[in-house]
Write an enzyme that holds these catalytic residues in place. Structure first.
Site, PDB file in Angstrom:
ATOM      1  CG  MET A 140      -2.097  -8.415  -3.620  1.00 23.36           C
ATOM      2  SD  MET A 140      -3.158  -8.673  -2.180  1.00 23.36           S
ATOM      3  CE  MET A 140      -4.400  -7.405  -2.466  1.00 23.36           C
TER       4      MET A 140
ATOM      5  CE1 TYR B 228     -10.031 -10.462  -9.942  1.00 27.60           C
ATOM      6  CE2 TYR B 228      -7.709  -9.882  -9.796  1.00 27.60           C
ATOM      7  CZ  TYR B 228      -8.817 -10.553  -9.303  1.00 27.60           C
ATOM      8  OH  TYR B 228      -8.699 -11.317  -8.168  1.00 27.60           O
TER       9      TYR B 228
ATOM     10  CE  LYS C 143      14.823  12.029  -0.318  1.00 30.46           C
ATOM     11  NZ  LYS C 143      14.194  13.347  -0.477  1.00 30.46           N
TER      12      LYS C 143
ATOM     13  NE  ARG D 172      10.743  19.642  -0.779  1.00 30.58           N
ATOM     14  CZ  ARG D 172      11.444  18.708  -1.420  1.00 30.58           C
ATOM     15  NH1 ARG D 172      10.835  17.754  -2.096  1.00 30.58           N
ATOM     16  NH2 ARG D 172      12.770  18.750  -1.391  1.00 30.58           N
TER      17      ARG D 172
END
Length: 402
Positions: free
Chosen positions: A313, A265, A50, A144
């Protein structure tokens, strides 16, 4: 020579990929055989492919597994099942969850097996009066999806399962990766109670981590996903699984920075010496967890270089001060994942789930495949693989061939 089109010229000018994400199909096949050996010849190993084969490519992974002897594939939804069918993958296909009641005609026309997760789907099968092969998912402690014991007992008394018996009864362990957790025993006992009531052709409780809990959890079918892709979520040592993926990133630039300079950053890292840093063309857009900045290292040949500063990124920065300059110039690739540092290691460093890392990397990187041991879509004897009935016990011929 045929003139190039404008698009071909543009592609020829495109830079080489900054990220190489290799998927070793040989290792996927080897892991399938390893799990098969662990559970023994009388337990069928179904493969969970999956979420696009856990991000590694649904069709490529499925073909490799079928070539290795797998005859039952579990997918997440009808879309994935239809992709397998259109690709002529020779295996039975079961669909974990996708509106069986509304889309029943697609299951029937494509020979797909629904996993029935609720009373509504089961009642639809019963009301139709038609023969329907299906797997029944029962709830034993995960909270679930799946029918509860009360749901099962009620429909048992109504005669539903006499008229429409499931081929397989399955459930899912909540704590299979923790060997000593009492939840495992509780769920096994609940599962046995339901299975004893229904007496299906096959029973399946364990997924990848549950395989290592022992034979009392294997029953006669296991559903293996993450272990096929090299994820050792149960922490078994020594690790019996082969690593499947290798991730490398290209150096875009090397620069010298002075002592005390900030990197990245937020200035979360400052150099403590005059340093030589390598700017890598990889970042969280490729699926590398943002949280692994300042926590992991990359490798240049036999040398390790820590990633410093926050992940960007499209960029990461490695402190290459201690790496020989000949090994880490622009255009050279650093290894981020491989045999020495796996997906499990990266996930632990970033405090994320290994499956999360794998599926994100698969979605964010261009995938490159290392070929399987034998042609996809063929058996070991070179004959096309045929879909088989997953409820049929293995024959002595199948056992002897393993």
């Amino acid at each position: 020579m045929t003139p190039q089109t404008r698009e071909q010229k543009m592609l020829s000018l495109a830079p080489r990929a900054n990220v190489v994400f290799e998927i070793n199909l040989n290792a996927v096949q080897a892991n399938f055989q390893i799990i098969s050996a662990v559970v023994g010849p009388y337990v069928r190993v179904a493969a969970v492919v999956k979420s696009d084969g856990y991000g590694l490519g649904l069709i490529e992974i499925a073909r490799a597994l079928v070539a290795a002897g797998c005859d039952l594939l579990f997918v997440g939804d009808l879309h994935e099942a239809l992709l397998l069918r259109s690709s002529k993958i020779g295996a039975a296909v079961a669909v974990f969850c996708d509106e069986f009641t509304r889309l029943r005609q697609y299951y029937r026309s494509n020979r797909l097996i629904p996993v029935v997760n609720n009373c509504g789907e089961l009642d639809a099968i019963s009301a139709s009066g038609e023969a329907q092969t299906y797997f029944l998912n029962v709830e034993t402690g995960l909270s679930r999806v799946g029918l509860t014991f009360d749901d099962v007992r009620r429909r048992y008394l109504w005669g539903t399962f006499n008229r429409h018996p499931p081929s397989v009864v399955l459930s899912h362990l909540a704590c299979g990766d923790r060997v000593a957790d009492a939840m495992n025993v509780l769920q096994r006992n609940r599962f046995r109670a339901i299975s004893d009531l229904l007496k299906p052709a096959r029973h399946s409780l364990a997924a990848s981590a549950g395989v290592w809990l022992g034979k009392s959890y294997h029953f006669d079918m296991v559903r293996v996903g993450s272990a096929l892709y090299g994820l050792n979520n149960a922490g078994i040592q020594p690790n019996p699984l082969q690593p499947v993926v290798r991730l490398r990133a290209k150096i875009l630039e090397v620069r010298n920075v002075r002592k005390g300079e900030a990197v990245g950053y937020g200035a979360t890292f400052r150099t403590v010496r005059a340093s030589r840093i390598a700017i890598l063309g990889i970042g969280y857009k490729h699926g590398v967890p943002w949280a692994c900045g300042n926590k992991i290292s990359v490798r240049f040949a036999g040398y390790s270089a820590p990633l410093i500063g926050r992940m960007s990124m499209e960029y990461a920065v490695a402190d290459a001060t201690d790496v020989p300059e000949a090994l880490c110039g622009p255009g050279v690739f650093a290894e981020m994942l491989g045999e020495n540092f796996t997906v499990n290691d990266l996930a632990a460093a970033a405090d994320v789930y290994p499956q999360d890392v794998l599926t994100r990397l698969g979605a964010g990187c261009t995938r490159r495949y290392l070929n399987a041991s034998y042609p996809a879509g063929e058996s070991r004897a070179g004959q096309p693989m045929q879909a088989t009935d997953p409820t049929t016990p293995r024959s002595s011929r199948e056992v002897a061939s393993e």
